[in-house]
Write an enzyme that holds these catalytic residues in place. Structure first.
Site, PDB file in Angstrom:
ATOM      1  N   ASP A  35       0.857  -1.179   0.000  1.00  0.00           N
ATOM      2  CA  ASP A  35       0.000   0.000   0.000  1.00  0.00           C
ATOM      3  C   ASP A  35       0.897   1.234   0.000  1.00  0.00           C
ATOM      4  OD1 ASP A  35      -2.210   1.615   0.018  1.00  0.00           O
ATOM      5  OD2 ASP A  35      -3.176   0.597   1.692  1.00  0.00           O
ATOM      6  N   LEU A  36       0.349   2.355  -0.454  1.00  0.00           N
ATOM      7  CA  LEU A  36       1.154   3.541  -0.696  1.00  0.00           C
ATOM      8  C   LEU A  36       1.868   3.988   0.584  1.00  0.00           C
ATOM      9  CD1 LEU A  36      -0.041   6.541  -2.840  1.00  0.00           C
ATOM     10  CD2 LEU A  36       1.513   6.833  -0.917  1.00  0.00           C
TER      11      LEU A  36
END
Length: 699
Positions: free
Chosen positions: A263-264
């Site tokens: 995830d970012l």
């Protein structure tokens, strides 16, 4: 491949500002923008690129970039374009939010939705979408509840599997399928305090028995080819540093062959937040060793790639782990046939973009998701001969889409617009409700009041967690003031999570939960209010009376005490609940248990009767409980569901097959086992189903 070529494949690059002559924002190239090769040369040189995100290209733009990428790396490896696709792709068809889709209890509709989104994405050159979200929404204060399919592992698993099957189809080697990426793996929907990215406190048994069950069908049966490793930690182990989840379970037990994308910023959190890595280099190499394959804007590109090269030289990153990650990325590109057919036919986008078939799916999903929570004295449906209607509230004159979708896209049919179209002869007065006195005056002059209340982006959505769940702003005061006029009041909610609407339940005549119903939402709501659509949506998440009841999911353990000195502990509305303009009755339940030692299904059958005067759709639900076992199991758990259309006074016999494996528990010896003994069955129209029987299982 050289080590430098390998690590380049594990990096994701932002596209719009970095590659194009102009862009509308950081995630979108302008439609007339041109690709600038000199920017690509400075960014990538001759080593190629793994993935490109935040571009949302036209077919011509993706073709131009792809042509350059293939020509300017030694092995001719194409780029993988990755974009969002939660409930619509870019400016294409706007579908209802996932919480709406789940409320339909219709896996086939989920498949069609995924298929439509994939087709619109692939027509632009995009090969992977960041969806679906298969976390269990067990913390309604969490802002991302709207992205989920609800609180139940079985329902989420079935809807997620269907969605993935629609996105990926029978093959990725087509012009209309893309890679699906179930997220956020795993357990992200139960964060401490309901705040995004906070720790999750569960043990391995709950992880396996509950949180992973919502993901498992998408991978084991749907063969999803990507997943996103979540931000949080479970019992002190961050997901991006957890080989148990990413290697042992996902790859080893489930046979996953795809790519794990962080995830970012999740890898960066190993260093900055979790403090399980002393340096950025340590964080990068720990993540890849643990099973992550590609970073998502975690570190600057040179930091990320050099970290892997240095660890490889030092021996702290086994070459086998690097090769596993590279193979996962390349496998996606081969599966999508990008090596042989890297370009997209520009004419395809013109045929697929917002096609009538896709628009029809969106409207159908909106209609089927309408969930009627209260209808005192049959206030609904309203008569089309009503003369004067007051439409009041901050959600009444805007189409609420929910997060990951711009409200400027699509048809944007609001509640107000839908009502005006449904009853064009009526006088419709609108008031936003900012001035409560003015709104009350319009209510007093009307024959019926329709209140459009709920939440908006910035109150619900990623990063918008709430400490309480009441109607925001002045909406509660507005609601109570309008009801005190004595006029018939219908409350229409558009919101991304359950709300504590106890006063409304006690005092409002009718309540319709619409969630975020997409671009045709206002039409679907109006059709429901005036009887053209008989509501059949069901709640996929419990409505608590107060935040103090949380967590309040229906399938808690029997040891959970549901009583307080100031509260009886009962929810406002239970999981699976939803009313219709007709009524249904259940009877004549029977169970066929398999013979001892047989692997056959358990077969449950029962009668459902429409006891009312209107045709309607019921959602029969099957719940199970192991009466005595080696470990504690929930009070009851959803094990099957279907939809039945019934004419007035018509009866149908419904048969459901339950696999014995659905009854397996992670036992005290830490292994899966279907245990012998008596099991209780309930069937009915919600998690409070009352028709029951039991059977003896001898596996």
């Amino acid at each position: 491949m050289t080590p430098e070529e390998k690590v380049r494949q594990l990096d994701l690059y932002a596209g719009a500002p970095a590659l194009m002559s102009s862009y509308t924002d950081d995630t979108h190239a302008a439609k007339d923008a041109v690709f600038l090769p000199e920017k690509a040369e400075a960014l990538w040189g001759n080593l190629g690129v793994g993935g490109i995100h935040d571009l949302n290209p036209t077919p011509e733009q993706s073709n131009a970039i792809q042509r350059w990428v293939i020509a300017h790396n030694r092995l001719g490896i194409p780029a993988l374009f990755i974009e969002e696709g939660l409930h619509g792709f870019d400016t294409g068809t706007v579908f209802p939010a996932p919480l709406n889709l789940a409320a339909t209890f219709d896996p086939e509709l989920a498949r069609q939705t995924g298929s439509a989104i994939a087709a619109e994405a692939r027509a632009t050159g995009v090969g992977m979408i960041l969806a679906p979200v298969l976390d269990l929404a067990r913390e309604p204060r969490w802002g991302r509840v709207e992205e989920d399919f609800g609180e139940d592992p079985y329902l989420t698993g079935q809807m997620g599997f269907a969605y993935v099957r629609g996105v990926q189809g029978a093959s990725l080697n087509t012009d209309h399928t893309v890679v699906a990426e179930p997220k956020h793996f795993a357990g992200h929907g139960s964060p401490e305090g309901g705040t995004n990215t906070s720790p999750v406190h569960i043990g391995e048994r709950e992880l396996r028995s509950v949180m992973l069950k919502s993901f498992e069908p998408a991978f084991r049966e749907g063969h999803a080819m990507a997943t996103m490793a979540a931000y949080h930690e479970i019992d002190g182990i961050p997901i991006t540093a957890d080989p148990f989840l990413l290697k042992t379970v996902l790859r080893g037990e489930w046979g996953f062959q795809g790519m794990v994308l962080s995830d970012l910023g999740a890898i960066q959190r190993l260093y900055k937040v979790h403090h399980v890595a002393a340096t950025p280099k340590d964080a990068v190499c720990l993540a890849v060793r643990s099973g992550v394959d590609m970073q998502f804007y975690d570190f600057e590109h040179d930091v990320f790639q050099n970290a892997l090269l240095d660890c490889l030289k030092e021996g702290t990153l086994p070459e086998a782990d690097l090769d596993r990650a590279v193979s996962a990325v390349l496998r996606l590109k081969f599966s999508l046939d990008l090596f042989d057919h890297p370009f997209v036919d520009p004419s395809l986008d013109k045929r697929v973009y917002r096609s009538q078939a896709h628009l029809d799916v969106s409207l159908r999903s909106a209609r089927e998701s309408m969930t009627l929570l209260k209808n005192e004295n049959h206030l609904l449906p309203l008569s089309k001969s009503v003369r004067r209607i007051a439409v009041i509230g901050p959600n009444a004159n805007v189409a609420r889409y929910g997060d990951y979708e711009k409200e400027s896209n699509g048809e944007r049919i609001s509640l107000l617009q839908g009502i005006k179209s449904a009853v064009p002869q009526a006088m419709v007065d609108f008031d936003e409700g900012t001035d409560i006195g003015a709104a009350v005056a319009k209510a007093e002059a009307s024959d019926v009041v329709i209140l459009g209340l709920g939440e908006k982006q910035g109150i619900s959505g990623e990063g918008f967690d709430r400490s309480e769940l009441g109607l925001p702003g002045n909406q509660e005061q507005l609601l109570e003031a309008v009801v005190k006029t004595g006029k018939p009041v219908v409350l229409v909610l558009e919101n991304g999570r359950p709300l504590t609407i106890g006063w409304a339940k006690d005092h409002v005549g009718a309540i319709l939960e619409a969630w975020y119903p997409g671009e045709f939402g206002g039409r679907a709501i109006a059709e429901t209010l005036f009887g053209d659509n008989n509501p059949s949506g069901r709640l996929t998440i419990t409505f608590p009376r107060s935040v103090g009841q949380l967590p309040d999911f229906y399938n808690s353990d029997p040891s959970r005490v549901h009583k307080y000195v100031d509260d009886d502990g009962k929810p406002l509305f239970p999981f699976g609940f939803g009313l219709s303009y007709t009524s249904f009755n259940y009877g004549d339940i029977a169970v066929e248990a398999p013979a001892a030692g047989s692997k056959a299904d358990i077969v449950v059958s029962f009668e459902v009767t429409n006891t009312g005067e209107r045709e309607g759709t019921e959602v029969p639900q099957l719940y199970m409980r192991q009466e005595v076992g080696s470990v504690e199991t929930p009070e009851r758990s959803l094990a099957g569901f279907t939809k039945v259309d019934l004419k007035p006074h018509e009866s149908k016999r419904v048969t459901m097959h339950l696999r014995q494996s659905q009854l397996a528990v992670w036992n005290a010896e830490n292994r899966w086992a279907v245990e012998p003994g008596y099991y209780t069955v309930w069937v009915g129209g919600s998690s409070e189903a009352a028709l029951t029987t039991r059977f003896l299982l001898k596996p």
